[in-house]
Design a protein around this motif. Structure first.
Motif, short mmCIF file in Angstrom:
data_model
loop_
_atom_site.label_atom_id
_atom_site.label_comp_id
_atom_site.label_asym_id
_atom_site.label_seq_id
_atom_site.Cartn_x
_atom_site.Cartn_y
_atom_site.Cartn_z
N SER A 123 0.83 -1.19 0.00
CA SER A 123 0.00 0.00 0.00
C SER A 123 0.88 1.26 0.00
O SER A 123 1.64 1.47 -0.93
CB SER A 123 -0.98 -0.04 1.17
OG SER A 123 -1.99 0.93 1.04
N THR A 127 4.00 2.28 -2.51
CA THR A 127 4.22 3.53 -3.24
C THR A 127 5.62 4.08 -3.02
O THR A 127 6.31 4.46 -3.96
CB THR A 127 3.17 4.57 -2.85
OG1 THR A 127 1.87 4.08 -3.18
CG2 THR A 127 3.41 5.88 -3.57
N SER A 163 -0.43 -3.78 -3.84
CA SER A 163 -1.45 -2.74 -3.67
C SER A 163 -0.85 -1.35 -3.52
O SER A 163 -1.38 -0.50 -2.80
CB SER A 163 -2.37 -3.05 -2.47
OG SER A 163 -3.04 -4.28 -2.66
N PHE A 165 0.45 2.38 -5.28
CA PHE A 165 -0.24 3.32 -6.17
C PHE A 165 0.74 4.40 -6.58
O PHE A 165 1.77 4.62 -5.93
CB PHE A 165 -1.48 3.92 -5.49
CG PHE A 165 -1.23 4.40 -4.08
CD1 PHE A 165 -0.86 5.72 -3.81
CD2 PHE A 165 -1.38 3.53 -3.00
CE1 PHE A 165 -0.63 6.16 -2.51
CE2 PHE A 165 -1.15 3.96 -1.69
CZ PHE A 165 -0.78 5.27 -1.46
N HIS A 204 4.47 -6.80 -9.19
CA HIS A 204 3.30 -5.99 -8.84
C HIS A 204 2.10 -6.89 -8.62
O HIS A 204 1.84 -7.82 -9.39
CB HIS A 204 2.98 -5.00 -9.97
CG HIS A 204 4.15 -4.19 -10.42
ND1 HIS A 204 4.40 -2.92 -9.96
CD2 HIS A 204 5.14 -4.48 -11.30
CE1 HIS A 204 5.50 -2.45 -10.54
NE2 HIS A 204 5.97 -3.38 -11.35
N TRP A 206 -2.17 -6.54 -7.12
CA TRP A 206 -3.25 -5.74 -6.52
C TRP A 206 -4.58 -6.44 -6.71
O TRP A 206 -4.73 -7.34 -7.55
CB TRP A 206 -3.30 -4.33 -7.11
CG TRP A 206 -3.61 -4.24 -8.59
CD1 TRP A 206 -4.86 -4.15 -9.18
CD2 TRP A 206 -2.67 -4.23 -9.67
NE1 TRP A 206 -4.75 -4.07 -10.53
CE2 TRP A 206 -3.41 -4.11 -10.88
CE3 TRP A 206 -1.28 -4.31 -9.76
CZ2 TRP A 206 -2.80 -4.08 -12.13
CZ3 TRP A 206 -0.68 -4.27 -11.00
CH2 TRP A 206 -1.44 -4.15 -12.17
N SER A 218 -3.02 1.34 -8.97
CA SER A 218 -1.95 0.34 -8.86
C SER A 218 -1.41 -0.01 -10.24
O SER A 218 -0.20 -0.22 -10.42
CB SER A 218 -2.47 -0.92 -8.17
OG SER A 218 -2.85 -0.66 -6.83
N THR A 241 -2.94 -9.89 -10.67
CA THR A 241 -4.13 -9.36 -10.00
C THR A 241 -4.91 -10.51 -9.37
O THR A 241 -4.73 -11.67 -9.73
CB THR A 241 -5.04 -8.60 -10.98
OG1 THR A 241 -5.45 -9.50 -12.02
CG2 THR A 241 -4.31 -7.41 -11.59
N HIS A 246 -8.33 -5.07 -0.47
CA HIS A 246 -7.07 -4.40 -0.19
C HIS A 246 -6.14 -5.19 0.73
O HIS A 246 -4.99 -5.42 0.38
CB HIS A 246 -7.35 -3.02 0.43
CG HIS A 246 -6.13 -2.16 0.57
ND1 HIS A 246 -5.46 -1.65 -0.52
CD2 HIS A 246 -5.45 -1.74 1.68
CE1 HIS A 246 -4.43 -0.93 -0.09
NE2 HIS A 246 -4.40 -0.97 1.22
#
Length: 289
Positions: A123, A127, A163, A165, A204, A206, A218, A241, A246
């Motif tokens: 999360s 980032t 997750s 961004f 990655h 999410w 994301s 994915t 979340h």
């Protein structure tokens, strides 16, 4: 359905050392307690996790602050004890991630002795992991970066973002880490990622039902990273994915098996298993300049 059964019978000469960054309004202890069963324990034969606390205390603002000041919400959790990698201002047009520089400097200090091979961030932690990767890419290309991160640049091999961004800090030195320009609106059509894609191996993941971080945010973070040009198996960039949300309900859907297979690229293996480390050496010499 994601199969998270991990074949952890393989042995490695040296485990990967991974720094783990928690989300906003959390601590390293809480994040470990929630995820250890599904993440660290399944990767224990290939990696050693170090969980660290963000240097800032979480301070709610705007609507969240009003909610907490209301007597009915006087006991809202996560205030005054939990941590954040930054505290964002409210206005999207002038948003600033207050404290981001201190967090970057702090993380760089953890790399002082070359102790870590990679970072896994969740999360808000995902980032800042993306921001770090962008700054490492730019630093290795002799470009000026907002905060000196020489220690990280020397040893970082890979990043994984769960997750995460894209960065919405409007200051140019941070906005340009991941975006080409300031968007007129923050939506999937208006946000354009940087053209000089980040050449750091990246993983990655999410949730498509994430209500806290819109899935397209994301996806935009992932788009800022370059695809693998060597057609390696597994690829040096991976995106996965799942159909959950979340965090709490989503943890068991995290693609840990795929993460394990991807981490093999960077691990030093013993004589009984094939060595993929040359793949990373080739990546560094031919892509990262």
């Amino acid at each position: 359905t994601i199969d998270n059964t991990v074949n952890n019978t393989e042995t490695f000469q040296k485990k990967l050392k991974i720094l783990v960054l928690h989300s906003n309004r959390q601590t390293s202890q809480l994040f470990k307690a929630k995820t250890e069963k599904f993440l660290e324990k399944k990767l224990k034969n290939i990696s050693e996790f170090t969980y660290c606390d963000a240097p800032m205390v979480y301070k709610p603002s705007g609507e969240a602050e009003q909610l907490i000041q209301d007597k009915e919400y006087a006991t809202v959790p996560n205030v005054g004890q939990n941590r954040a990698w930054w505290n964002a201002t409210d206005d999207a047009d002038t948003m600033v991630y207050n404290g981001l520089e201190d967090s970057l400097t702090y993380i760089d200090s953890l790399f002082k002795n070359g102790d870590f091979d990679g970072i896994i961030g969740f999360s808000q932690g995902g980032t800042i992991t993306g921001i770090i990767a962008a700054m490492v890419h730019d630093s290795r290309a002799s470009k000026q970066v907002a905060v000196p991160i020489d220690n990280i640049s020397k040893s970082l091999k890979f990043v994984a973002m769960i997750s995460g961004f894209y960065c919405r800090d409007t200051r140019p030195e941070f906005k340009n880490c991941l975006l080409e320009s300031a968007p007129l609106q923050h939506n999937a059509e208006s946000v354009e990622v940087r053209k000089d894609l980040i050449c750091i191996p990246s993983f990655h993941s999410w949730g498509l039902a994430d209500e806290l971080v819109n899935p397209w945010r994301s996806e935009k973070l992932a788009e800022a990273f370059a695809f693998d040009s060597f057609n390696t198996l597994p690829p040096l960039k991976q995106q996965h994915t799942h159909l959950s949300g979340h965090f709490a309900k989503a943890i068991k859907f995290w693609p840990v098996q795929q993460l394990y297979e991807w981490l093999k690229i960077f691990a030093e293996k013993n004589d009984s298993t094939p060595d993929l480390s040359s793949t990373y050496d080739k990546y560094c010499s031919e892509i990262i300049v």
